[in-house]
Design an enzyme around this catalytic site. Sequence first.
Site, PDB file in Angstrom:
ATOM      1  N   ASP A  72       7.875  -0.736  -1.478  1.00 64.62           N
ATOM      2  CA  ASP A  72       7.152  -0.747  -2.748  1.00 64.62           C
ATOM      3  C   ASP A  72       6.944   0.656  -3.326  1.00 64.62           C
ATOM      4  O   ASP A  72       5.979   0.912  -4.047  1.00 64.62           O
ATOM      5  CB  ASP A  72       5.790  -1.446  -2.579  1.00 64.62           C
ATOM      6  CG  ASP A  72       5.949  -2.941  -2.319  1.00 64.62           C
ATOM      7  OD1 ASP A  72       7.090  -3.444  -2.307  1.00 64.62           O
ATOM      8  OD2 ASP A  72       4.916  -3.613  -2.123  1.00 64.62           O
ATOM      9  N   HIS A 102       1.582   4.118  -2.759  1.00 65.25           N
ATOM     10  CA  HIS A 102       1.295   2.703  -3.025  1.00 65.25           C
ATOM     11  C   HIS A 102       0.179   2.265  -2.064  1.00 65.25           C
ATOM     12  O   HIS A 102      -0.827   1.694  -2.467  1.00 65.25           O
ATOM     13  CB  HIS A 102       2.581   1.914  -2.818  1.00 65.25           C
ATOM     14  CG  HIS A 102       2.462   0.435  -2.917  1.00 65.25           C
ATOM     15  ND1 HIS A 102       2.223  -0.214  -4.096  1.00 65.25           N
ATOM     16  CD2 HIS A 102       2.565  -0.537  -1.974  1.00 65.25           C
ATOM     17  CE1 HIS A 102       2.180  -1.528  -3.868  1.00 65.25           C
ATOM     18  NE2 HIS A 102       2.383  -1.744  -2.589  1.00 65.25           N
ATOM     19  N   HIS A 133       0.394  -4.345   3.366  1.00 67.69           N
ATOM     20  CA  HIS A 133       0.150  -5.465   2.451  1.00 67.69           C
ATOM     21  C   HIS A 133       0.659  -6.786   3.038  1.00 67.69           C
ATOM     22  O   HIS A 133       1.699  -6.832   3.704  1.00 67.69           O
ATOM     23  CB  HIS A 133       0.802  -5.202   1.088  1.00 67.69           C
ATOM     24  CG  HIS A 133       0.029  -4.210   0.264  1.00 67.69           C
ATOM     25  ND1 HIS A 133       0.576  -3.536  -0.794  1.00 67.69           N
ATOM     26  CD2 HIS A 133      -1.257  -3.797   0.360  1.00 67.69           C
ATOM     27  CE1 HIS A 133      -0.342  -2.744  -1.341  1.00 67.69           C
ATOM     28  NE2 HIS A 133      -1.458  -2.867  -0.645  1.00 67.69           N
ATOM     29  N   HIS A 167       4.412  -1.055   5.175  1.00 64.68           N
ATOM     30  CA  HIS A 167       2.993  -0.850   4.845  1.00 64.68           C
ATOM     31  C   HIS A 167       2.227  -2.129   5.136  1.00 64.68           C
ATOM     32  O   HIS A 167       2.811  -3.143   5.503  1.00 64.68           O
ATOM     33  CB  HIS A 167       2.804  -0.343   3.410  1.00 64.68           C
ATOM     34  CG  HIS A 167       3.232  -1.280   2.312  1.00 64.68           C
ATOM     35  ND1 HIS A 167       4.538  -1.676   2.117  1.00 64.68           N
ATOM     36  CD2 HIS A 167       2.515  -1.888   1.327  1.00 64.68           C
ATOM     37  CE1 HIS A 167       4.603  -2.486   1.067  1.00 64.68           C
ATOM     38  NE2 HIS A 167       3.389  -2.635   0.575  1.00 64.68           N
ATOM     39  N   ASP A 213       2.213  -9.314   1.872  1.00 65.28           N
ATOM     40  CA  ASP A 213       3.587  -9.750   1.582  1.00 65.28           C
ATOM     41  C   ASP A 213       4.618  -8.914   2.343  1.00 65.28           C
ATOM     42  O   ASP A 213       5.824  -9.100   2.177  1.00 65.28           O
ATOM     43  CB  ASP A 213       3.866  -9.744   0.065  1.00 65.28           C
ATOM     44  CG  ASP A 213       3.743  -8.371  -0.555  1.00 65.28           C
ATOM     45  OD1 ASP A 213       2.761  -7.654  -0.256  1.00 65.28           O
ATOM     46  OD2 ASP A 213       4.633  -8.000  -1.346  1.00 65.28           O
ATOM     47  N   HIS A 214       4.128  -8.012   3.217  1.00 67.39           N
ATOM     48  CA  HIS A 214       5.036  -7.201   4.036  1.00 67.39           C
ATOM     49  C   HIS A 214       4.764  -7.349   5.535  1.00 67.39           C
ATOM     50  O   HIS A 214       5.686  -7.292   6.339  1.00 67.39           O
ATOM     51  CB  HIS A 214       4.935  -5.725   3.618  1.00 67.39           C
ATOM     52  CG  HIS A 214       5.391  -5.515   2.211  1.00 67.39           C
ATOM     53  ND1 HIS A 214       6.658  -5.083   1.898  1.00 67.39           N
ATOM     54  CD2 HIS A 214       4.774  -5.752   1.024  1.00 67.39           C
ATOM     55  CE1 HIS A 214       6.800  -5.058   0.577  1.00 67.39           C
ATOM     56  NE2 HIS A 214       5.661  -5.452   0.027  1.00 67.39           N
ATOM     57  N   HIS A 260      10.973  -5.809  -4.104  1.00 70.12           N
ATOM     58  CA  HIS A 260      10.623  -6.832  -5.099  1.00 70.12           C
ATOM     59  C   HIS A 260      11.634  -6.889  -6.236  1.00 70.12           C
ATOM     60  O   HIS A 260      12.271  -5.883  -6.560  1.00 70.12           O
ATOM     61  CB  HIS A 260       9.248  -6.540  -5.721  1.00 70.12           C
ATOM     62  CG  HIS A 260       8.098  -6.725  -4.785  1.00 70.12           C
ATOM     63  ND1 HIS A 260       7.447  -7.924  -4.632  1.00 70.12           N
ATOM     64  CD2 HIS A 260       7.489  -5.848  -3.944  1.00 70.12           C
ATOM     65  CE1 HIS A 260       6.470  -7.779  -3.745  1.00 70.12           C
ATOM     66  NE2 HIS A 260       6.475  -6.530  -3.301  1.00 70.12           N
TER      67      HIS A 260
HETATM   68 FE    FE Z   1       4.999  -5.764  -1.890  1.00 72.88          FE
HETATM   69 ZN    ZN Z   2       2.829  -3.593  -1.403  1.00 74.23          ZN
END
Ligand code: FE
Ligand code: ZN
Length: 248
Positions: free
Chosen positions: A133, A114, A59, A57, A61-62, A171
């Site tokens: 996530d 998400h 985001h 996805h 952090d990805h 995570h």
């Molecule tokens: Fe994440």
């Molecule tokens: Zn995420």
Amino acid sequence: MGLKVDIFPALQDNYGFILRDEASGKVANVDAPEPRAITKRLAVLGLEKLDYILNTHWHPDHAGGNALLKKRYGSQIYGPQEVTRIAPLDHVLKAGDVFMLGETKLDVVDLGGHTLGHIGYVDRAGGQAFVADTIFPLGCGRLFEGTPEQMWSALKRIAELPDETILYSAHEYTLPNLKFAESLGNSHALAERAVKIRAMRQRSEPTVPSTVAEEKATNPFLVYPLLEKDFTAQAAKFGELRRAKDRF
Ligand code: FE
Ligand code: ZN
């Protein structure tokens, strides 16, 4: 021969996953949380290449490391269209597609909720899935973009995988998830898992991956909705729990 998975920490509480198809030697990382951590881990494994990045996805952090890793390794980046909001993407994947990592077949599944376009990768032959996530040990992702119905469809899709399927979540959120689960009531299975989890965290071990069977037995976001009679009631129950967790 099969798909080897190496899990390692990145950023604050993310996990990175280096995938190696043993037959072909092809290498991929699921998502791109932290280029430095990925580069270091590749070196530890004796790998000097990263053929692919497989995004789940958009985001940061990805997908935030896509550009740097592509520059360094010339990786081909695959993922959902939404990734282009923040990062380069070479090939768009959508539910129903198949990604071949050498000889390993990864089914692309819709895990929207998400984020709207969140996808997962399922290695059916190897009994493992990369769910990012969507589901975590004893928890689930926040609904940033999707509806409870959409997220519940995604969680059901995961729950319907074979029991022994290994779930790689992105995570380490397990201790807070455990506290929430315990606040809803205890069961023998949850109490047993709690002892295991607290001991693992004491030793700073990752609690990821888990299995479909463990989550079906103890994850409140599956346990309680699955007691309801039909999809509508299940999704409503799920939404209620997710809102309660947001306030917890
Ligand atoms: Fe994440
Ligand atoms: Zn995420």
